[in-house]
Design an enzyme around this catalytic site. Structure first.
Site, PDB file in Angstrom:
ATOM      1  N   HIS A 284      80.803 123.927 -29.599  1.00 34.15           N
ATOM      2  CA  HIS A 284      81.621 124.427 -28.479  1.00 34.15           C
ATOM      3  C   HIS A 284      82.955 123.664 -28.414  1.00 34.15           C
ATOM      4  CE1 HIS A 284      81.866 126.003 -24.188  1.00 34.15           C
ATOM      5  NE2 HIS A 284      82.790 125.052 -24.182  1.00 34.15           N
ATOM      6  N   GLU A 285      82.872 122.336 -28.505  1.00 30.82           N
ATOM      7  CA  GLU A 285      84.101 121.522 -28.392  1.00 30.82           C
ATOM      8  C   GLU A 285      84.987 121.689 -29.622  1.00 30.82           C
ATOM      9  OE1 GLU A 285      84.704 120.544 -25.561  1.00 30.82           O
ATOM     10  OE2 GLU A 285      82.674 120.636 -24.768  1.00 30.82           O
TER      11      GLU A 285
ATOM     12  N   GLY B  90      80.712 117.962 -22.032  1.00 33.20           N
ATOM     13  CA  GLY B  90      81.695 117.874 -23.100  1.00 33.20           C
ATOM     14  C   GLY B  90      83.075 118.178 -22.539  1.00 33.20           C
TER      15      GLY B  90
ATOM     16  N   CYS C  10      81.312 126.612 -19.505  1.00 29.80           N
ATOM     17  CA  CYS C  10      82.553 126.037 -20.014  1.00 29.80           C
ATOM     18  C   CYS C  10      83.376 125.642 -18.801  1.00 29.80           C
ATOM     19  CB  CYS C  10      83.317 127.050 -20.866  1.00 29.80           C
ATOM     20  SG  CYS C  10      84.890 126.396 -21.481  1.00 29.80           S
ATOM     21  N   LEU C  11      83.912 124.429 -18.813  1.00 32.11           N
ATOM     22  CA  LEU C  11      84.669 123.961 -17.654  1.00 32.11           C
ATOM     23  C   LEU C  11      85.972 124.757 -17.475  1.00 32.11           C
ATOM     24  CD1 LEU C  11      84.041 120.134 -18.092  1.00 32.11           C
ATOM     25  CD2 LEU C  11      82.846 121.730 -16.574  1.00 32.11           C
TER      26      LEU C  11
ATOM     27  N   HIS D  61      86.981 124.688 -29.224  1.00 37.71           N
ATOM     28  CA  HIS D  61      88.140 124.486 -28.341  1.00 37.71           C
ATOM     29  C   HIS D  61      89.337 123.974 -29.146  1.00 37.71           C
ATOM     30  CE1 HIS D  61      87.091 125.320 -24.203  1.00 37.71           C
ATOM     31  NE2 HIS D  61      85.992 124.591 -24.241  1.00 37.71           N
TER      32      HIS D  61
ATOM     33  N   GLN E  86      91.706 121.120 -23.390  1.00 36.78           N
ATOM     34  CA  GLN E  86      91.321 121.632 -22.063  1.00 36.78           C
ATOM     35  C   GLN E  86      92.067 120.889 -20.944  1.00 36.78           C
ATOM     36  OE1 GLN E  86      86.860 121.365 -22.845  1.00 36.78           O
ATOM     37  NE2 GLN E  86      86.940 123.085 -21.431  1.00 36.78           N
TER      38      GLN E  86
HETATM   39  O1  K1U Z   1      83.834 122.227 -23.069  1.00 43.38           O
HETATM   40  C1  K1U Z   1      83.445 122.450 -21.952  1.00 43.38           C
HETATM   41  O2  K1U Z   1      83.969 123.314 -21.266  1.00 43.38           O
HETATM   42  C2  K1U Z   1      82.287 121.657 -21.390  1.00 43.38           C
HETATM   43  C3  K1U Z   1      80.978 122.378 -21.572  1.00 43.38           C
HETATM   44  C4  K1U Z   1      80.432 122.020 -22.923  1.00 43.38           C
HETATM   45  C5  K1U Z   1      79.136 122.634 -23.281  1.00 43.38           C
HETATM   46  C6  K1U Z   1      78.170 121.825 -23.679  1.00 43.38           C
HETATM   47  C7  K1U Z   1      76.963 122.324 -24.047  1.00 43.38           C
HETATM   48  C8  K1U Z   1      76.702 123.649 -23.988  1.00 43.38           C
HETATM   49  C9  K1U Z   1      77.684 124.479 -23.603  1.00 43.38           C
HETATM   50  C10 K1U Z   1      78.916 123.967 -23.231  1.00 43.38           C
HETATM   51  C11 K1U Z   1      80.078 121.989 -20.437  1.00 43.38           C
HETATM   52  O3  K1U Z   1      79.866 120.849 -20.167  1.00 43.38           O
HETATM   53  S1  K1U Z   1      79.385 123.276 -19.548  1.00 43.38           S
HETATM   54  C12 K1U Z   1      78.623 122.512 -18.138  1.00 43.38           C
HETATM   55  C13 K1U Z   1      77.425 121.731 -18.463  1.00 43.38           C
HETATM   56  O4  K1U Z   1      76.889 121.797 -19.552  1.00 43.38           O
HETATM   57  C14 K1U Z   1      76.867 120.854 -17.410  1.00 43.38           C
HETATM   58  C15 K1U Z   1      77.049 121.142 -16.088  1.00 43.38           C
HETATM   59  C16 K1U Z   1      76.499 120.288 -15.136  1.00 43.38           C
HETATM   60  C17 K1U Z   1      75.825 119.180 -15.490  1.00 43.38           C
HETATM   61  C18 K1U Z   1      75.657 118.897 -16.821  1.00 43.38           C
HETATM   62  C19 K1U Z   1      76.157 119.751 -17.780  1.00 43.38           C
HETATM   63 ZN    ZN Z   2      84.417 124.777 -22.954  1.00 43.58          ZN
END
Ligand code: K1U
Ligand code: ZN
Length: 170
Positions: free
Chosen positions: A135-136, A46, A93-94, A139, A51
Site C-alpha cells: 500500500h505504501e 502506515g 487509507c488515511l 503511494h 501523503q
Molecule cells: O497509507 C495509509 O493511508 C495508511 C493506511 C495503510 C494501510 C495499512 C494496512 C492496510 C491497509 C492500509 C492505514 O493505516 S489505514 C488505517 C489503519 O490501518 C488503522 C486504523 C486504526 C488503527 C490502526 C490501523
Molecule cells: Zn494510503
C-alpha cells in the site's frame, strides 16, 4: 516533533511519483519523526511522505497488533524485490477518510530499503505488514487503492470520502 496535515483524495499531489532521497540529512530524520507521530495520531499503521506533501521515497509502518509493543519500521528508497501469492484485505487509507474496501494483493513481499542510519536492510513480510508495504509503496508511485476497484466501487468510494470531508468541515 509536529503533526503534519495529511492530503486527502483527490489532491493531485497524491498522484505524483516520489523521488529518491539523495542523502539522509537531519531534515530527513525530522520528517521521518514527524511522519511517525502523524501516523500514530491519525491513527494508522502506515504513512508515505507524499501523503504529507513531501514527494520523497520514504514511508513508515507500524503493523504491531494492539497487544504487542510498537514496532516502527522506516523505509527510505524502498524497492520491492519479490511478490508472491494472493491475499485479500479490508484496507483503509488515511487519504480516503471514511472508506474501506477489500483489495487483492500479494500474500508475501520481499523489500529492501535504507533505515534511518542509511544502512540497507531486506525484509520479508506476510499478512498485514505485507499489505502495508505494498500500500505504501504504491503511494510513492502515485498509485492509490481506488485504482484497484471497479467503476461502481470507485464512485462509491469517492462519495464516501466527500461525505467524510464535509462532516469534518462542519
Ligand atoms: O497509507 C495509509 O493511508 C495508511 C493506511 C495503510 C494501510 C495499512 C494496512 C492496510 C491497509 C492500509 C492505514 O493505516 S489505514 C488505517 C489503519 O490501518 C488503522 C486504523 C486504526 C488503527 C490502526 C490501523
Ligand atoms: Zn494510503
Amino acid at each position: 516533533m509536529a503533526l503534519l496535515p495529511i492530503l486527502k483524495y483527490p489532491d493531485p499531489r497524491l498522484r505524483e511519483a516520489a523521488k529518491p532521497v539523495e542523502k539522509i540529512t537531519p531534515e530527513i530524520l525530522e520528517l521521518v519523526e514527524n511522519m511517525a507521530e502523524t501516523m500514530y495520531d491519525a491513527p494508522g499503521c502506515g504513512l508515505a511522505a507524499n501523503q504529507v506533501g513531501v514527494p520523497l521515497r520514504i514511508f513508515v509502518i507500524d503493523a504491531a497488533a494492539e497487544d504487542e509493543p510498537s514496532d516502527l519500521k522506516i523505509f527510505i528508497n524502498p524497492e520491492i524485490l519479490e511478490l508472491d501469492g494472493v491475499q485479500v484485505w479490508e484496507e483503509g487509507c488515511l487519504s480516503f477518510p471514511g472508506a474501506t474496501e477489500e483489495i487483492k494483493r500479494a500474500e508475501r513481499v520481499k523489500v529492501k530499503a535504507l533505515d534511518r542510519d542509511g544502512k540497507e536492510f531486506t525484509l520479508e513480510a506476510d499478512g498485514l505488514l505485507a499489505v502495508a508495504v505494498q500500500h505504501e509503496n504504491d503511494h510513492l508511485n502515485g498509485v492509490l487503492m481506488i485504482d484497484k476497484l471497479s467503476a461502481l466501487k470507485k464512485r462509491m468510494m469517492s462519495k464516501k470520502v466527500e461525505k467524510a470531508k464535509a462532516e469534518a468541515r462542519a
